[in-house]
Design an enzyme around this catalytic site. Sequence first.
Site, PDB file in Angstrom:
ATOM      1  N   GLN A 259      39.025  48.401  42.684  1.00  0.00           N
ATOM      2  CA  GLN A 259      39.724  47.149  42.367  1.00  0.00           C
ATOM      3  C   GLN A 259      41.002  47.053  43.195  1.00  0.00           C
ATOM      4  OE1 GLN A 259      39.661  46.628  37.781  1.00  0.00           O
ATOM      5  NE2 GLN A 259      39.116  48.742  38.178  1.00  0.00           N
ATOM      6  N   ASN A 260      41.312  48.133  43.931  1.00  0.00           N
ATOM      7  CA  ASN A 260      42.568  48.170  44.682  1.00  0.00           C
ATOM      8  C   ASN A 260      42.439  47.454  46.021  1.00  0.00           C
ATOM      9  OD1 ASN A 260      43.292  49.712  42.549  1.00  0.00           O
ATOM     10  ND2 ASN A 260      43.193  51.667  43.619  1.00  0.00           N
TER      11      ASN A 260
ATOM     12  N   HIS B 113      38.289  43.382  44.726  1.00  0.00           N
ATOM     13  CA  HIS B 113      39.349  42.365  44.705  1.00  0.00           C
ATOM     14  C   HIS B 113      39.928  42.104  46.098  1.00  0.00           C
ATOM     15  CE1 HIS B 113      40.027  43.258  40.145  1.00  0.00           C
ATOM     16  NE2 HIS B 113      39.042  42.424  40.343  1.00  0.00           N
TER      17      HIS B 113
ATOM     18  N   CYS C 216      50.729  30.641  60.304  1.00  0.00           N
ATOM     19  CA  CYS C 216      49.894  30.829  61.494  1.00  0.00           C
ATOM     20  C   CYS C 216      50.489  29.976  62.608  1.00  0.00           C
ATOM     21  CB  CYS C 216      48.510  30.330  61.098  1.00  0.00           C
ATOM     22  SG  CYS C 216      47.293  30.175  62.366  1.00  0.00           S
TER      23      CYS C 216
ATOM     24  N   CYS D 211      49.158  27.626  64.033  1.00  0.00           N
ATOM     25  CA  CYS D 211      48.756  26.215  63.829  1.00  0.00           C
ATOM     26  C   CYS D 211      49.637  25.536  62.774  1.00  0.00           C
ATOM     27  CB  CYS D 211      47.277  26.150  63.423  1.00  0.00           C
ATOM     28  SG  CYS D 211      47.001  26.472  61.663  1.00  0.00           S
TER      29      CYS D 211
ATOM     30  N   GLY E  96      41.464  55.924  36.921  1.00  0.00           N
ATOM     31  CA  GLY E  96      42.707  55.159  37.011  1.00  0.00           C
ATOM     32  C   GLY E  96      42.581  53.665  36.808  1.00  0.00           C
TER      33      GLY E  96
ATOM     34  N   SER F 235      42.572  50.585  33.701  1.00  0.00           N
ATOM     35  CA  SER F 235      42.787  50.286  32.281  1.00  0.00           C
ATOM     36  C   SER F 235      41.524  49.667  31.677  1.00  0.00           C
ATOM     37  CB  SER F 235      43.979  49.332  32.112  1.00  0.00           C
ATOM     38  OG  SER F 235      43.718  48.138  32.829  1.00  0.00           O
TER      39      SER F 235
ATOM     40  N   ASN G 200      41.922  59.666  33.488  1.00  0.00           N
ATOM     41  CA  ASN G 200      43.043  58.760  33.190  1.00  0.00           C
ATOM     42  C   ASN G 200      44.012  59.509  32.282  1.00  0.00           C
ATOM     43  OD1 ASN G 200      44.643  56.478  32.224  1.00  0.00           O
ATOM     44  ND2 ASN G 200      42.960  55.164  32.878  1.00  0.00           N
TER      45      ASN G 200
HETATM   46  P1  OAD Z   1      46.059  48.822  35.574  1.00  0.00           P
HETATM   47  O1  OAD Z   1      47.461  48.789  36.059  1.00  0.00           O
HETATM   48  O2  OAD Z   1      45.638  47.836  34.571  1.00  0.00           O
HETATM   49  O3  OAD Z   1      45.742  50.261  34.965  1.00  0.00           O
HETATM   50  C1  OAD Z   1      46.102  51.445  35.631  1.00  0.00           C
HETATM   51  C2  OAD Z   1      45.482  52.619  34.892  1.00  0.00           C
HETATM   52  O4  OAD Z   1      45.778  53.806  35.625  1.00  0.00           O
HETATM   53  C3  OAD Z   1      46.022  52.843  33.479  1.00  0.00           C
HETATM   54  O5  OAD Z   1      44.939  53.015  32.572  1.00  0.00           O
HETATM   55  C4  OAD Z   1      46.869  54.122  33.596  1.00  0.00           C
HETATM   56  O6  OAD Z   1      46.828  54.904  32.404  1.00  0.00           O
HETATM   57  C5  OAD Z   1      46.170  54.833  34.744  1.00  0.00           C
HETATM   58  N1  OAD Z   1      47.006  55.764  35.520  1.00  0.00           N
HETATM   59  C6  OAD Z   1      48.350  55.739  35.728  1.00  0.00           C
HETATM   60  N2  OAD Z   1      48.724  56.769  36.520  1.00  0.00           N
HETATM   61  C7  OAD Z   1      47.600  57.449  36.830  1.00  0.00           C
HETATM   62  C8  OAD Z   1      47.314  58.614  37.618  1.00  0.00           C
HETATM   63  N3  OAD Z   1      48.282  59.280  38.268  1.00  0.00           N
HETATM   64  N4  OAD Z   1      46.024  59.039  37.697  1.00  0.00           N
HETATM   65  C9  OAD Z   1      45.036  58.379  37.051  1.00  0.00           C
HETATM   66  N5  OAD Z   1      45.236  57.270  36.305  1.00  0.00           N
HETATM   67  C10 OAD Z   1      46.501  56.816  36.193  1.00  0.00           C
HETATM   68  O7  OAD Z   1      45.140  48.774  36.903  1.00  0.00           O
HETATM   69  P2  OAD Z   1      43.640  48.270  37.068  1.00  0.00           P
HETATM   70  O8  OAD Z   1      42.781  48.723  35.955  1.00  0.00           O
HETATM   71  O9  OAD Z   1      43.251  48.625  38.447  1.00  0.00           O
HETATM   72  O10 OAD Z   1      43.605  42.448  39.641  1.00  0.00           O
HETATM   73  O11 OAD Z   1      43.825  46.706  36.989  1.00  0.00           O
HETATM   74  C11 OAD Z   1      42.718  45.888  37.213  1.00  0.00           C
HETATM   75  C12 OAD Z   1      43.131  44.621  37.901  1.00  0.00           C
HETATM   76  O12 OAD Z   1      44.183  44.006  37.153  1.00  0.00           O
HETATM   77  C13 OAD Z   1      43.751  44.800  39.274  1.00  0.00           C
HETATM   78  O13 OAD Z   1      42.800  44.960  40.307  1.00  0.00           O
HETATM   79  C14 OAD Z   1      44.525  43.529  39.445  1.00  0.00           C
HETATM   80  C15 OAD Z   1      45.188  43.497  38.080  1.00  0.00           C
HETATM   81  O14 OAD Z   1      45.621  42.293  37.636  1.00  0.00           O
HETATM   82  C16 OAD Z   1      43.946  41.370  40.356  1.00  0.00           C
HETATM   83  O15 OAD Z   1      45.041  41.243  40.846  1.00  0.00           O
HETATM   84  C17 OAD Z   1      42.856  40.354  40.479  1.00  0.00           C
END
Ligand code: OAD
Length: 248
Positions: free
Chosen positions: A102-103, A120, A149, A151, A188, A190, A214
């Site tokens: 998702q990164n 994403h 840009c 343009c 990593g 949520s 996590n």
């Molecule tokens: P979140 O910020 O929602 O969640 C991050 C997760 O990583 C949490 O569950 C933390 O407990 C965990 N975490 C923190 N430090 C860590 C570490 N050192 N090792 C392992 N885990 C760790 O991020 P995402 O789930 O990626 O979308 O969020 C999903 C989407 O929400 C993103 O892609 C973005 C956001 O809004 C868009 O922008 C469309």
Amino acid sequence: MDELIKRAGRDLASSKNVVALTGAGISVESGIPPFRGKGGIWEKIDPMEFAHIDTFMKEPGKVWNVLLKDMKEIIDKAKPNDAHKGLAELEKLGILKAVITQNVDGLHQKAGNRDVIEFHGNFAWQRCLECNKVCETREIDLTQIPPRCECGGIYRPECVFFGEMIPPHHLIRSRDLASTCDIMLVVGTSALVQPAAYMPVMAKQSGAKIIEINPEKTPMTKSVSDYIIMGQAGRIISAIVKEIKQQL
Ligand code: OAD
């Protein structure tokens, strides 16, 4: 924890069809803040205001100033950490087939993973809203906001904003991988944002084992994960890779 690392090592070593789903947490040890939780970006700004496509189209300068400019600076400096490197090693060992991330930071590819589905999008690229020209983020001039840009059109990152669709080819491939893998490693995330959070559910329904990494429990921990290894991804994934190498 050591027992769980050994268990994950055994499970992964005996599988050749592992898929990883990663989220912002895997890049925290590279200096990129997560979205939710302590120090999270959405604690300071409202995603529905600053990360929604409607806001970007109405006020691109505001979104560039508040969110995208900082994001560019942070991502520019970030390097893959032990968790990214460990997943790349798992691919080299023939265990990990693909990463669904998702990164938007490109760190899995920098670490050496070759099959990465950027659910994403990727912040490394910008597209002009007028002429559709695509250019690298590091090449755009940020002395004027929003960046433009030649343009005259405004640049937008090649990322999925809230209110936009996941690119259909990424969704189709991810669903395919989720429904055919025998282990899904969920690192990593949520597990709150759909449709990415549905991939482990789909994998589980198709008979895969789900291993979560996590420091915190998530909504999928109890009902979807077979087990969770709680802690930071860098240390845990390095330890799992070490364990696997001892078994090979
Ligand atoms: P979140 O910020 O929602 O969640 C991050 C997760 O990583 C949490 O569950 C933390 O407990 C965990 N975490 C923190 N430090 C860590 C570490 N050192 N090792 C392992 N885990 C760790 O991020 P995402 O789930 O990626 O979308 O969020 C999903 C989407 O929400 C993103 O892609 C973005 C956001 O809004 C868009 O922008 C469309």
